[in-house]
Design a protein around this motif. Sequence first.
Motif, PDB file in Angstrom:
ATOM      1  N   LEU A  95      -2.209 -12.850   5.905  1.00  7.41           N
ATOM      2  CA  LEU A  95      -1.257 -11.820   6.299  1.00  7.41           C
ATOM      3  C   LEU A  95      -1.336 -10.664   5.314  1.00  7.41           C
ATOM      4  O   LEU A  95      -1.241 -10.859   4.096  1.00  7.41           O
ATOM      5  CB  LEU A  95       0.164 -12.392   6.308  1.00  7.41           C
ATOM      6  CG  LEU A  95       0.401 -13.646   7.170  1.00  7.41           C
ATOM      7  CD1 LEU A  95       1.762 -14.239   6.868  1.00  7.41           C
ATOM      8  CD2 LEU A  95       0.273 -13.306   8.638  1.00  7.41           C
ATOM      9  N   ARG A  96      -1.506  -9.466   5.847  1.00  6.55           N
ATOM     10  CA  ARG A  96      -1.472  -8.255   5.012  1.00  6.55           C
ATOM     11  C   ARG A  96      -0.043  -7.739   5.065  1.00  6.55           C
ATOM     12  O   ARG A  96       0.446  -7.303   6.122  1.00  6.55           O
ATOM     13  CB  ARG A  96      -2.445  -7.218   5.551  1.00  6.55           C
ATOM     14  CG  ARG A  96      -2.681  -6.026   4.632  1.00  6.55           C
ATOM     15  CD  ARG A  96      -3.409  -6.416   3.375  1.00  6.55           C
ATOM     16  NE  ARG A  96      -3.756  -5.240   2.576  1.00  6.55           N
ATOM     17  CZ  ARG A  96      -4.129  -5.311   1.305  1.00  6.55           C
ATOM     18  NH1 ARG A  96      -4.207  -6.502   0.704  1.00  6.55           N
ATOM     19  NH2 ARG A  96      -4.438  -4.219   0.646  1.00  6.55           N
ATOM     20  N   VAL A  97       0.670  -7.796   3.924  1.00  8.81           N
ATOM     21  CA  VAL A  97       2.115  -7.582   3.895  1.00  8.81           C
ATOM     22  C   VAL A  97       2.465  -6.437   2.947  1.00  8.81           C
ATOM     23  O   VAL A  97       1.966  -6.369   1.810  1.00  8.81           O
ATOM     24  CB  VAL A  97       2.848  -8.867   3.443  1.00  8.81           C
ATOM     25  CG1 VAL A  97       4.357  -8.655   3.439  1.00  8.81           C
ATOM     26  CG2 VAL A  97       2.476 -10.033   4.346  1.00  8.81           C
ATOM     27  N   ARG A  98       3.340  -5.539   3.429  1.00  7.74           N
ATOM     28  CA  ARG A  98       3.885  -4.493   2.576  1.00  7.74           C
ATOM     29  C   ARG A  98       5.129  -5.036   1.883  1.00  7.74           C
ATOM     30  O   ARG A  98       6.012  -5.619   2.520  1.00  7.74           O
ATOM     31  CB  ARG A  98       4.250  -3.263   3.413  1.00  7.74           C
ATOM     32  CG  ARG A  98       4.662  -2.050   2.575  1.00  7.74           C
ATOM     33  CD  ARG A  98       4.869  -0.803   3.420  1.00  7.74           C
ATOM     34  NE  ARG A  98       6.001  -0.977   4.333  1.00  7.74           N
ATOM     35  CZ  ARG A  98       5.907  -0.998   5.657  1.00  7.74           C
ATOM     36  NH1 ARG A  98       4.728  -0.889   6.248  1.00  7.74           N
ATOM     37  NH2 ARG A  98       6.978  -1.143   6.411  1.00  7.74           N
ATOM     38  N   PRO A  99       5.240  -4.887   0.571  1.00  5.76           N
ATOM     39  CA  PRO A  99       6.379  -5.466  -0.149  1.00  5.76           C
ATOM     40  C   PRO A  99       7.689  -4.785   0.231  1.00  5.76           C
ATOM     41  O   PRO A  99       7.716  -3.669   0.746  1.00  5.76           O
ATOM     42  CB  PRO A  99       6.036  -5.236  -1.618  1.00  5.76           C
ATOM     43  CG  PRO A  99       5.084  -4.080  -1.607  1.00  5.76           C
ATOM     44  CD  PRO A  99       4.313  -4.196  -0.333  1.00  5.76           C
ATOM     45  N   SER A 100       8.800  -5.478  -0.058  1.00  7.08           N
ATOM     46  CA  SER A 100      10.130  -4.939   0.225  1.00  7.08           C
ATOM     47  C   SER A 100      10.822  -4.619  -1.094  1.00  7.08           C
ATOM     48  O   SER A 100      10.287  -4.848  -2.178  1.00  7.08           O
ATOM     49  CB  SER A 100      10.951  -5.961   1.014  1.00  7.08           C
ATOM     50  OG  SER A 100      11.139  -7.146   0.246  1.00  7.08           O
ATOM     51  N   GLY A 101      12.024  -4.078  -1.013  1.00  5.58           N
ATOM     52  CA  GLY A 101      12.815  -3.836  -2.205  1.00  5.58           C
ATOM     53  C   GLY A 101      12.645  -2.444  -2.777  1.00  5.58           C
ATOM     54  O   GLY A 101      11.877  -1.606  -2.277  1.00  5.58           O
ATOM     55  N   MET A 102      13.345  -2.204  -3.901  1.00  2.99           N
ATOM     56  CA  MET A 102      13.386  -0.877  -4.508  1.00  2.99           C
ATOM     57  C   MET A 102      12.035  -0.437  -5.043  1.00  2.99           C
ATOM     58  O   MET A 102      11.736   0.753  -5.100  1.00  2.99           O
ATOM     59  CB  MET A 102      14.413  -0.882  -5.646  1.00  2.99           C
ATOM     60  CG  MET A 102      15.841  -1.121  -5.179  1.00  2.99           C
ATOM     61  SD  MET A 102      17.005  -1.119  -6.556  1.00  2.99           S
ATOM     62  CE  MET A 102      16.749   0.521  -7.205  1.00  2.99           C
TER      63      MET A 102
END
Length: 475
Positions: A117-124
């Motif tokens: 899975l190619r995932v974009r990170p979450s959070g600040m």
Amino acid sequence: MAGFWDITNAVSRTLEDAQSGVEEMLFEPVIRLGVTGLSRAGKTVFITSLVANLLDRGRMPQLRAAAEGRILTAFLQPQPNDAVARFAFEDHLAALTGPEPYWPEGTRSISQLRLSLRVRPSGMLSGLRGPRTIHLDIVDYPGEWLLDLPLLEQSYGNWAAETIALARTDSRIEHARPWLDVLDTADGAAVLDEREAQRQAEAFRGYLRTAREAGLSAVAPGRFLMPGDLEGSPALTFAPLPEPVKSRGNSLHATFARRFDAYKRIVVKPFYRDHFAKIDRQIVLVDALGAINAGPQAVEDLRQAMAAILMSFRPGRNSWLSSVLGRRVEKILFAATKADHLHHSQHAALAAITEELLDDARRRADFRGAKTEAMSIAALRATIEETVRHDGAALDCVRGRLLDGGREVAMYAGDLPKDPGALLVPARQGAAKWLDAEYGIMKFAPPRVALAPDEGPPHIRLDRATEFLIGDRLA
């Protein structure tokens, strides 16, 4: 010399695992998800639908990373272990979604599949970090193999005594009587006769086969029913025998004791070392409805089998030392399958029964640091819901295509009790049948569905199950 090589190989494996763990932590993380369950729980269908719905995520709104659009792409890759069979995802998906869909063959041995899975990170800090690749290694193995792990702590004498005693209980005696008749003719102190050894082993195997076909769950040793390339080997040619008063080294009893130890060495230990000990997330599929349909004795047998299985896990949180000391199972999901056989108004009752069914083992896992949850799911939804009138009353039913003949029918399985104790108490007390109700299930064929380009197969709560199992690692 053998001991030296055992130590050398163990050290080499430890160093390789440690190097792999460091590489994963620094570069591309790997989530090792174990999928298991006893026979007919739906492991093959679960994995196929999970992978299809992660590749095309239109039906996964409860998987937060998918709902937020942070999973940029998903793709299959060659599996990392060249010594393990690849899970035949494409073949199984074609079976389930073709013009004339059918259920694929169930799990007979261990297999693996890697989904990346190619995932974009979450959070600040998401704007400061680019997308990363996370590998999901799915390990599929028969639940019967888990029932073998407690054998590692048992001697042949203890195992034989417990197995014979269990076979003589009310819930087992009917299925065990042909084997017990053969057992009664055995002379454990006699010199080994290979034909007698085979006769005893085959009668014992027949008992295990009959018990499983009757809906009972505790059927160990697991490889007796799934021998593979060990068919006919001495490691699978033994059976429980009472302890004789006197026994020589070449007696039938002594030979069976040696073969029991060989079974642990050849079959059980390699599975634990090479596969099971490396899993960090686990789903245990439970055919609770099938057990309820089979009656109180099947429910109690399932409860005892699942308690034995859960004793095999090493729950807790992983750290950077896990690659050296051995990984721990951080999350365990107990999933009652075939929720599509019930109207949604009964799904909460099914989940509550499953949770209570596994209460002892689940509380033990919670205490040791693992997160656990129970829910009802259908990895592939084979029915639709409808309400029908019967004798002036409205019944919440499900409608589907029968596996035998393909005719469409509406089914009302019976109301599950809101209090799980209404089932679990009589099961623990050894009741022969349910007193106040009857529960029935039908065997449905897979639905004929036309999938949209961005959608996987229809399901019930597969997205919620996936969020619990891996959602935190996709953040």
